[in-house]
Design a protein around this motif. Structure first.
Motif, PDB file in Angstrom:
ATOM      1  N   SER A  84       6.890  19.153  -8.105  1.00  0.00           N
ATOM      2  CA  SER A  84       7.518  17.844  -7.935  1.00  0.00           C
ATOM      3  C   SER A  84       6.953  16.822  -8.923  1.00  0.00           C
ATOM      4  CB  SER A  84       7.319  17.336  -6.507  1.00  0.00           C
ATOM      5  OG  SER A  84       7.895  18.228  -5.566  1.00  0.00           O
ATOM      6  N   ALA A  85       5.630  16.868  -9.139  1.00  0.00           N
ATOM      7  CA  ALA A  85       4.975  15.887 -10.001  1.00  0.00           C
ATOM      8  C   ALA A  85       5.461  15.993 -11.442  1.00  0.00           C
ATOM      9  CB  ALA A  85       3.457  16.071  -9.943  1.00  0.00           C
ATOM     10  N   PHE A  86       5.828  17.178 -11.848  1.00  0.00           N
ATOM     11  CA  PHE A  86       6.243  17.382 -13.238  1.00  0.00           C
ATOM     12  C   PHE A  86       7.702  17.840 -13.318  1.00  0.00           C
ATOM     13  CE2 PHE A  86       1.653  18.418 -12.928  1.00  0.00           C
ATOM     14  CZ  PHE A  86       1.164  17.329 -13.644  1.00  0.00           C
ATOM     15  N   SER A  87       8.516  17.364 -12.386  1.00  0.00           N
ATOM     16  CA  SER A  87       9.916  17.793 -12.323  1.00  0.00           C
ATOM     17  C   SER A  87      10.717  17.376 -13.552  1.00  0.00           C
ATOM     18  CB  SER A  87      10.577  17.244 -11.058  1.00  0.00           C
ATOM     19  OG  SER A  87      10.522  15.815 -11.046  1.00  0.00           O
ATOM     20  N   ALA A  88      10.190  16.425 -14.336  1.00  0.00           N
ATOM     21  CA  ALA A  88      10.876  16.004 -15.560  1.00  0.00           C
ATOM     22  C   ALA A  88      10.987  17.155 -16.562  1.00  0.00           C
ATOM     23  CB  ALA A  88      10.142  14.824 -16.196  1.00  0.00           C
ATOM     24  N   LEU A  89      10.189  18.198 -16.347  1.00  0.00           N
ATOM     25  CA  LEU A  89      10.212  19.360 -17.242  1.00  0.00           C
ATOM     26  C   LEU A  89      11.265  20.381 -16.838  1.00  0.00           C
ATOM     27  CD1 LEU A  89       6.358  19.933 -17.682  1.00  0.00           C
ATOM     28  CD2 LEU A  89       7.959  19.105 -19.418  1.00  0.00           C
ATOM     29  N   ALA A  90      11.967  20.139 -15.729  1.00  0.00           N
ATOM     30  CA  ALA A  90      12.961  21.095 -15.238  1.00  0.00           C
ATOM     31  C   ALA A  90      14.006  21.480 -16.286  1.00  0.00           C
ATOM     32  CB  ALA A  90      13.628  20.561 -13.980  1.00  0.00           C
ATOM     33  N   PRO A  91      14.501  20.548 -17.117  1.00  0.00           N
ATOM     34  CA  PRO A  91      15.479  20.941 -18.137  1.00  0.00           C
ATOM     35  C   PRO A  91      14.925  21.930 -19.152  1.00  0.00           C
ATOM     36  CG  PRO A  91      15.542  18.564 -17.791  1.00  0.00           C
ATOM     37  CD  PRO A  91      14.345  19.073 -17.064  1.00  0.00           C
ATOM     38  N   TYR A  92      13.601  22.061 -19.213  1.00  0.00           N
ATOM     39  CA  TYR A  92      12.970  22.981 -20.165  1.00  0.00           C
ATOM     40  C   TYR A  92      12.520  24.276 -19.511  1.00  0.00           C
ATOM     41  CZ  TYR A  92      13.150  19.135 -23.436  1.00  0.00           C
ATOM     42  OH  TYR A  92      13.611  18.131 -24.268  1.00  0.00           O
ATOM     43  N   GLY A  93      12.915  24.479 -18.237  1.00  0.00           N
ATOM     44  CA  GLY A  93      12.616  25.731 -17.572  1.00  0.00           C
ATOM     45  C   GLY A  93      11.509  25.668 -16.537  1.00  0.00           C
ATOM     46  N   TRP A  94      10.966  24.480 -16.287  1.00  0.00           N
ATOM     47  CA  TRP A  94       9.908  24.321 -15.278  1.00  0.00           C
ATOM     48  C   TRP A  94      10.459  24.663 -13.898  1.00  0.00           C
ATOM     49  CZ3 TRP A  94       4.835  23.829 -15.144  1.00  0.00           C
ATOM     50  CH2 TRP A  94       4.196  23.246 -14.052  1.00  0.00           C
ATOM     51  N   ASP A  95       9.749  25.551 -13.185  1.00  0.00           N
ATOM     52  CA  ASP A  95      10.165  25.931 -11.839  1.00  0.00           C
ATOM     53  C   ASP A  95       8.937  26.117 -10.963  1.00  0.00           C
ATOM     54  OD1 ASP A  95       9.083  28.441 -12.508  1.00  0.00           O
ATOM     55  OD2 ASP A  95      11.032  29.277 -13.060  1.00  0.00           O
ATOM     56  N   GLU A  96       9.157  26.484  -9.712  1.00  0.00           N
ATOM     57  CA  GLU A  96       8.037  26.589  -8.775  1.00  0.00           C
ATOM     58  C   GLU A  96       7.071  27.703  -9.163  1.00  0.00           C
ATOM     59  OE1 GLU A  96       9.295  26.771  -4.744  1.00  0.00           O
ATOM     60  OE2 GLU A  96      10.272  24.810  -4.772  1.00  0.00           O
ATOM     61  N   ALA A  97       7.581  28.761  -9.802  1.00  0.00           N
ATOM     62  CA  ALA A  97       6.699  29.846 -10.231  1.00  0.00           C
ATOM     63  C   ALA A  97       5.747  29.369 -11.329  1.00  0.00           C
ATOM     64  CB  ALA A  97       7.527  31.034 -10.723  1.00  0.00           C
ATOM     65  N   GLY A 115       3.066  21.750 -20.115  1.00  0.00           N
ATOM     66  CA  GLY A 115       4.057  21.467 -21.142  1.00  0.00           C
ATOM     67  C   GLY A 115       4.571  22.752 -21.748  1.00  0.00           C
ATOM     68  N   ARG A 116       5.718  22.656 -22.404  1.00  0.00           N
ATOM     69  CA  ARG A 116       6.284  23.827 -23.063  1.00  0.00           C
ATOM     70  C   ARG A 116       6.281  23.604 -24.568  1.00  0.00           C
ATOM     71  NH1 ARG A 116      11.657  27.454 -21.525  1.00  0.00           N
ATOM     72  NH2 ARG A 116      10.733  29.362 -22.394  1.00  0.00           N
ATOM     73  N   VAL A 117       5.860  24.622 -25.298  1.00  0.00           N
ATOM     74  CA  VAL A 117       5.761  24.531 -26.749  1.00  0.00           C
ATOM     75  C   VAL A 117       7.159  24.573 -27.355  1.00  0.00           C
ATOM     76  CG1 VAL A 117       4.845  25.601 -28.839  1.00  0.00           C
ATOM     77  CG2 VAL A 117       3.490  25.615 -26.733  1.00  0.00           C
ATOM     78  N   THR A 149      13.519  26.928 -40.723  1.00  0.00           N
ATOM     79  CA  THR A 149      12.258  27.450 -41.252  1.00  0.00           C
ATOM     80  C   THR A 149      11.180  27.594 -40.185  1.00  0.00           C
ATOM     81  OG1 THR A 149      11.604  25.194 -41.862  1.00  0.00           O
ATOM     82  CG2 THR A 149      12.701  26.525 -43.555  1.00  0.00           C
ATOM     83  N   THR A 150      11.405  27.032 -39.016  1.00  0.00           N
ATOM     84  CA  THR A 150      10.467  27.190 -37.906  1.00  0.00           C
ATOM     85  C   THR A 150      11.264  27.526 -36.655  1.00  0.00           C
ATOM     86  OG1 THR A 150      10.575  24.833 -37.359  1.00  0.00           O
ATOM     87  CG2 THR A 150       8.810  25.528 -38.856  1.00  0.00           C
ATOM     88  N   ARG A 151      10.564  28.006 -35.633  1.00  0.00           N
ATOM     89  CA  ARG A 151      11.213  28.283 -34.361  1.00  0.00           C
ATOM     90  C   ARG A 151      11.182  27.012 -33.519  1.00  0.00           C
ATOM     91  NH1 ARG A 151       9.204  32.919 -36.278  1.00  0.00           N
ATOM     92  NH2 ARG A 151       7.037  32.409 -35.895  1.00  0.00           N
ATOM     93  N   ASN A 152      12.357  26.563 -33.113  1.00  0.00           N
ATOM     94  CA  ASN A 152      12.485  25.292 -32.401  1.00  0.00           C
ATOM     95  C   ASN A 152      13.098  25.501 -31.027  1.00  0.00           C
ATOM     96  OD1 ASN A 152      11.915  23.347 -34.818  1.00  0.00           O
ATOM     97  ND2 ASN A 152      13.458  24.758 -35.594  1.00  0.00           N
ATOM     98  N   LEU A 153      12.516  24.860 -30.020  1.00  0.00           N
ATOM     99  CA  LEU A 153      13.018  24.952 -28.654  1.00  0.00           C
ATOM    100  C   LEU A 153      13.752  23.663 -28.314  1.00  0.00           C
ATOM    101  CD1 LEU A 153      11.236  26.400 -25.580  1.00  0.00           C
ATOM    102  CD2 LEU A 153      12.153  24.079 -25.454  1.00  0.00           C
ATOM    103  N   LEU A 154      15.004  23.808 -27.850  1.00  0.00           N
ATOM    104  CA  LEU A 154      15.849  22.654 -27.582  1.00  0.00           C
ATOM    105  C   LEU A 154      16.528  22.797 -26.229  1.00  0.00           C
ATOM    106  CD1 LEU A 154      17.455  22.884 -31.089  1.00  0.00           C
ATOM    107  CD2 LEU A 154      15.958  20.998 -30.430  1.00  0.00           C
ATOM    108  N   ALA A 155      16.554  21.724 -25.442  1.00  0.00           N
ATOM    109  CA  ALA A 155      17.275  21.721 -24.162  1.00  0.00           C
ATOM    110  C   ALA A 155      18.757  21.513 -24.439  1.00  0.00           C
ATOM    111  CB  ALA A 155      16.731  20.621 -23.256  1.00  0.00           C
ATOM    112  N   LEU A 156      19.601  22.346 -23.817  1.00  0.00           N
ATOM    113  CA  LEU A 156      21.045  22.253 -24.021  1.00  0.00           C
ATOM    114  C   LEU A 156      21.660  21.249 -23.043  1.00  0.00           C
ATOM    115  CD1 LEU A 156      21.815  26.063 -24.427  1.00  0.00           C
ATOM    116  CD2 LEU A 156      21.680  24.338 -26.245  1.00  0.00           C
TER     117      LEU A 156
END
Length: 366
Positions: free
Chosen positions: A8-21, A37-39, A244-251
């Motif tokens: 719950s405290a870090f639910s702002a990360l949910a769009p990047y795959g944050w879950d209870e696990a 955080g997610r790289v 040229t680099t691997r980039n992680l983006l929320a859709l």
């Protein structure tokens, strides 16, 4: 803090795959004042990490081991310091999946391309002749990673005849048992709705050669021109590395996308299970061979060769299977002394059998 509270405290990360696990994995670090955080990008020993406070720049010096398989990579979930200059990544959470290829170096090291991936999207351009062998290679690595592969045939607008397009899709489906094959036109939007539904359920990594249309496809999924796009050469359909680099983006429609540079070389890395999955029909046939260690070359009672003779199995398919099996054995043997010994023993046994057969022939001729 409990894992539920951490979620719950870090639910702002949910769009990047944050879950209870993930919250459960991170819970031990909450008392240390660290942030999850997610790289989203890695370069020169530093990385950009998306946290509940936004994107922060962090140094990976504390978690950069001698083992290249354990370095921080795009898609990793990490624990970072809440502040400091420089700020450091303190630990990397255990990975659920990892897409790994062998490097081109003589040291035969593995290189992690992306971590914690649910879908591996293999982009294949319809602007040039389809290389089925390369698709099989990508799929072997994808299955081995633990992700679900998906083959996307890009630039479908260049094949206006519906019957021709259906034939191309069918060819790839035969090469990729158990793998969805989608024909997509990022320019016209055809097939994008199906792909959006696939990638909306987790993290997807976009793979393929330079010129396969990955950046154009990424822009279509993102709904805006985020990735640079350059024209491909007409002669061979290849392009310069626009990513040229691997980039992680929320859709915007849900899910996370990791775009990767075009891959010139895709070496296997301990991918026996993945190869078996790609060639599942050969593995099933092999189970019916007379000898459990049948090499499917000239042995009596070989069900695989019988399938070749009957037309049930194509020779190209078997040749590709043999090639990937041999390659995987070589890469594993370089890092596994016991397997090297077993392979040498097998070579000696086959050599002795060949010598005995030649002596027997000479005896009959004499």
């Amino acid at each position: 803090m409990s894992s539920t509270s951490a979620f719950s405290a870090f639910s702002a990360l949910a769009p990047y795959g944050w879950d209870e696990a993930w919250a459960d994995e991170f819970a031990p670090y909450v008392s240390e004042g660290l942030l999850p955080g997610r790289v989203v990008r890695v370069d020169r020993g530093q990385c950009d990490v998306i946290t509940s406070d936004g994107i922060v720049r962090a140094d990976t010096a504390f978690v950069t081991p001698h083992d290249p398989m354990r370095v921080v990579c795009t898609g990793d979930w990490v624990a970072v310091e809440p502040g400091g200059n420089p700020r450091y990544v303190r630990t990397c959470l255990p990975r659920r999946t990892a897409f790994v290829r062998s490097t081109s170096s003589k040291r035969s090291e593995g290189q992690i391309l992306a971590a914690n991936v649910d879908h591996a999207i293999v982009a294949v351009s319809l602007a040039v002749e389809i290389d089925l062998g390369r698709i099989e290679r990508f799929l072997a690595l994808a299955w081995e990673s633990g992700a679900q592969p998906v083959v996307v045939l890009t630039k479908a607008d260049l094949v206006p005849e519906a019957a021709t397009l259906a034939h191309l899709v069918q060819d790839v489906e035969t090469t990729a048992p158990g793998v969805p094959v989608l024909a997509v036109s990022a320019m016209g939007g055809d097939g994008l709705d199906v792909l959006v539904a696939v990638v909306g359920g987790g993290t997807s990594v976009l793979l393929g050669q330079s010129g396969a249309g990955k950046s154009t496809l990424a822009n279509a999924l993102l709904g805006e021109d985020v990735m640079d796009v350059r024209a491909t050469r007409d002669a061979d359909g290849k392009g310069r590395h626009t990513t040229t680099t691997r980039n992680l983006l929320a859709l915007p429609t849900g899910g996370v996308l990791i775009d990767t540079p075009g891959l010139r070389g895709v070496g296997l890395w301990d991918a026996e299970t993945g190869v078996g999955q790609v060639f599942s029909e050969i593995e099933e046939l092999a189970a019916r061979c007379r000898f459990h260690d049948c090499a499917h070359e000239s042995e009596p009672g070989c069900a695989v060769l019988a399938a070749i003779d009957s037309g049930e199995l194509g020779e190209r398919r078997l040749d590709s299977y043999r090639k990937l099996i041999r390659e995987n054995q070589r890469i594993v043997a370089k890092t596994d002394a016991r397997l090297r010994a077993e392979i040498r023993k097998d070579w000696k046994r086959k050599g002795a059998e060949g010598k005995a057969a030649m002596e027997a022939k000479r005896g009959r001729w004499g």
